[in-house]
Design an enzyme around this catalytic site. Structure first.
Site, PDB file in Angstrom:
ATOM      1  N   GLU A  94      64.286   6.473 -95.893  1.00  7.39           N
ATOM      2  CA  GLU A  94      65.533   7.075 -95.708  1.00  7.39           C
ATOM      3  C   GLU A  94      65.605   8.702 -96.024  1.00  7.39           C
ATOM      4  O   GLU A  94      66.706   9.006 -96.952  1.00  7.39           O
ATOM      5  CB  GLU A  94      66.526   6.055 -96.497  1.00  7.39           C
ATOM      6  CG  GLU A  94      66.204   4.677 -96.266  1.00  7.39           C
ATOM      7  CD  GLU A  94      67.395   3.813 -96.674  1.00  7.39           C
ATOM      8  OE1 GLU A  94      68.051   4.447 -97.582  1.00  7.39           O
ATOM      9  OE2 GLU A  94      67.797   2.669 -96.051  1.00  7.39           O
ATOM     10  N   TYR A 170      73.515  -0.981 -93.044  1.00  3.63           N
ATOM     11  CA  TYR A 170      74.039  -1.597 -94.178  1.00  3.63           C
ATOM     12  C   TYR A 170      75.733  -1.332 -93.853  1.00  3.63           C
ATOM     13  O   TYR A 170      76.215  -0.798 -95.006  1.00  3.63           O
ATOM     14  CB  TYR A 170      73.724  -0.899 -95.577  1.00  3.63           C
ATOM     15  CG  TYR A 170      72.311  -1.472 -95.583  1.00  3.63           C
ATOM     16  CD1 TYR A 170      71.946  -2.586 -96.064  1.00  3.63           C
ATOM     17  CD2 TYR A 170      71.115  -0.398 -95.678  1.00  3.63           C
ATOM     18  CE1 TYR A 170      70.421  -3.114 -96.341  1.00  3.63           C
ATOM     19  CE2 TYR A 170      69.839  -0.742 -96.007  1.00  3.63           C
ATOM     20  CZ  TYR A 170      69.559  -2.088 -96.143  1.00  3.63           C
ATOM     21  OH  TYR A 170      68.420  -2.603 -96.452  1.00  3.63           O
ATOM     22  N   GLU A 210      65.423  -2.018 -91.220  1.00  8.39           N
ATOM     23  CA  GLU A 210      66.261  -2.631 -92.572  1.00  8.39           C
ATOM     24  C   GLU A 210      67.632  -3.115 -92.011  1.00  8.39           C
ATOM     25  O   GLU A 210      68.115  -2.120 -91.350  1.00  8.39           O
ATOM     26  CB  GLU A 210      66.392  -1.432 -93.697  1.00  8.39           C
ATOM     27  CG  GLU A 210      65.075  -1.437 -94.418  1.00  8.39           C
ATOM     28  CD  GLU A 210      65.317  -0.455 -95.886  1.00  8.39           C
ATOM     29  OE1 GLU A 210      66.450  -0.821 -96.304  1.00  8.39           O
ATOM     30  OE2 GLU A 210      64.479   0.055 -96.302  1.00  8.39           O
ATOM     31  N   TRP A 248      66.065  -6.955 -94.667  1.00 10.43           N
ATOM     32  CA  TRP A 248      65.958  -6.684 -96.109  1.00 10.43           C
ATOM     33  C   TRP A 248      66.792  -7.812 -96.862  1.00 10.43           C
ATOM     34  O   TRP A 248      67.915  -7.912 -96.325  1.00 10.43           O
ATOM     35  CB  TRP A 248      66.759  -5.299 -96.405  1.00 10.43           C
ATOM     36  CG  TRP A 248      66.743  -4.856 -97.951  1.00 10.43           C
ATOM     37  CD1 TRP A 248      67.653  -5.358 -98.708  1.00 10.43           C
ATOM     38  CD2 TRP A 248      65.536  -4.360 -98.647  1.00 10.43           C
ATOM     39  NE1 TRP A 248      67.203  -5.062-100.222  1.00 10.43           N
ATOM     40  CE2 TRP A 248      66.026  -4.398-100.218  1.00 10.43           C
ATOM     41  CE3 TRP A 248      64.388  -3.804 -97.944  1.00 10.43           C
ATOM     42  CZ2 TRP A 248      65.149  -3.702-100.716  1.00 10.43           C
ATOM     43  CZ3 TRP A 248      63.670  -3.204 -99.118  1.00 10.43           C
ATOM     44  CH2 TRP A 248      64.071  -3.132-100.417  1.00 10.43           C
TER      45      TRP A 248
END
Ligand SMILES: *[C@@H]1O[C@H](CO)[C@@H](O)[C@H](O)[C@H]1NC(C)=O
Length: 305
Positions: A94, A170, A210, A248
């Site tokens: 990241e 996310y 992820e 994840w």
């Protein structure tokens, strides 16, 4: 030694690994540790973004890459750069360079690192950057909250020695002000945009490396997995660029201290585990030609789920 064991076990069970060479964040040291090391040797440092610019840090990072790639596994006897269990190297987990929203700093670092890989003739592995997928300033309307993060999904992945693109997702963290369904709407567009750009602009495979949903509402978790999985499958089944998804995070029983609300434990039956199994099965019968088409890649490292 610990990593020798992980790689050796992976080899035994047919698991392919993507190994990240450094972390953007402080866990395990991260880029700030490199900056600290250089500071202790008298370098002027403003902040941890100097990782991307300081020549001494770059030397440290190159030494690290050399040390890892040329390490001989004490259990298997195989040098890491020749080990088929390792599918790919990741330049950084990241990477973000907030002090340069254009993404150019990361670009320079990418180029240096890829040049370095050529020096060690690691032709047996794929290379990826570790990006979350944030777009540069000119396309920042595609980012969560339209905000830049000092990376450029297009330019950073366009470097010829980068073999595939990565995306992390996310929405529950990025858009915490929106409700679950608002987050899913964003996610759908986010996944769609990256598949489209990998297909049309980059012409490289893309791995959703992820994604996850925290909390213990199984139906919300499953809805999020379904959005990611269905878009991946839609591309993969026509031999498009979507090459798989890695949620994840997978834990095994007894790893309670690693639980963060995102975890899935495959040996504990649940509707989420069934979804994962279903996706793995349908991807395993999908033709996977795209990855092996590009010329400098290892044919060994083809199968992903
Ligand atoms: C889980 O989330 C769904 C959708 O947001 C909601 O309708 C449901 O009531 C939630 N279930 C629990 C047990 O909180």
């Amino acid at each position: 030694m610990g990593l020798d064991f992980v790689i050796s076990e992976g080899g035994k069970f047919g698991v392919k690994l993507i190994l990240s060479l450094v972390n953007n964040f402080n866990d395990y040291g991260g880029k700030s540790e490199y900056v600290q090391w250089a500071k202790e040797r008298g370098e002027q440092m403003q902040n941890e973004d100097n990782f991307f610019t300081n020549p001494m840090v770059k030397r440290f990072y190159k030494n690290h890459i050399k040390t890892v790639l040329t390490r001989r596994n004490t259990i298997t006897g195989v040098v890491y750069k020749d080990d088929p269990t390792i599918m790919a190297w990741e330049l950084m987990n990241e990477p973000r360079c907030p002090s340069d929203v254009s993404g150019a700093m990361i670009q320079v670092t990418n180029i240096l690192s890829s040049v370095l890989f050529c020096c060690y003739k690691d032709e047996n592995h794929l290379l990826e950057v570790g990006l979350e997928g944030f777009y540069g300033a000119s396309s920042s309307q595609k980012n969560p909250n339209n905000s830049p993060h000092g990376t450029d999904f297009i330019a950073n992945n366009q470097i010829p020695s980068v073999d595939f693109a990565t995306v992390h997702s996310y929405p529950d963290q990025w858009l915490s002000g929106r409700n679950h369904f608002g987050q899913l709407d964003f996610l759908q567009q986010w996944i769609y945009d990256h598949i489209e750009d990998a297909q049309e602009v980059l012409q490289k495979p893309v791995i959703f490396a992820e994604f996850g949903k925290s909390g213990y509402n199984a139906s919300q978790k499953n809805q999020l997995y379904s959005v990611v999985y269905s878009l991946i499958y839609r591309s993969a089944r026509i031999v498009g660029v979507a090459a798989g998804g890695l949620f994840w995070q997978q834990l095994v029983q007894g790893m309670d201290s690693y639980k963060d609300g995102y975890e899935v434990i495959l040996t504990e039956p649940s509707s989420t585990v069934r979804l994962i199994a279903q996706q793995s099965k349908r991807l395993s019968v999908t033709p996977r030609r795209f990855l092996s088409k590009r010329k400098h890649e290892a044919p060994k490292a083809k199968r992903l789920t």
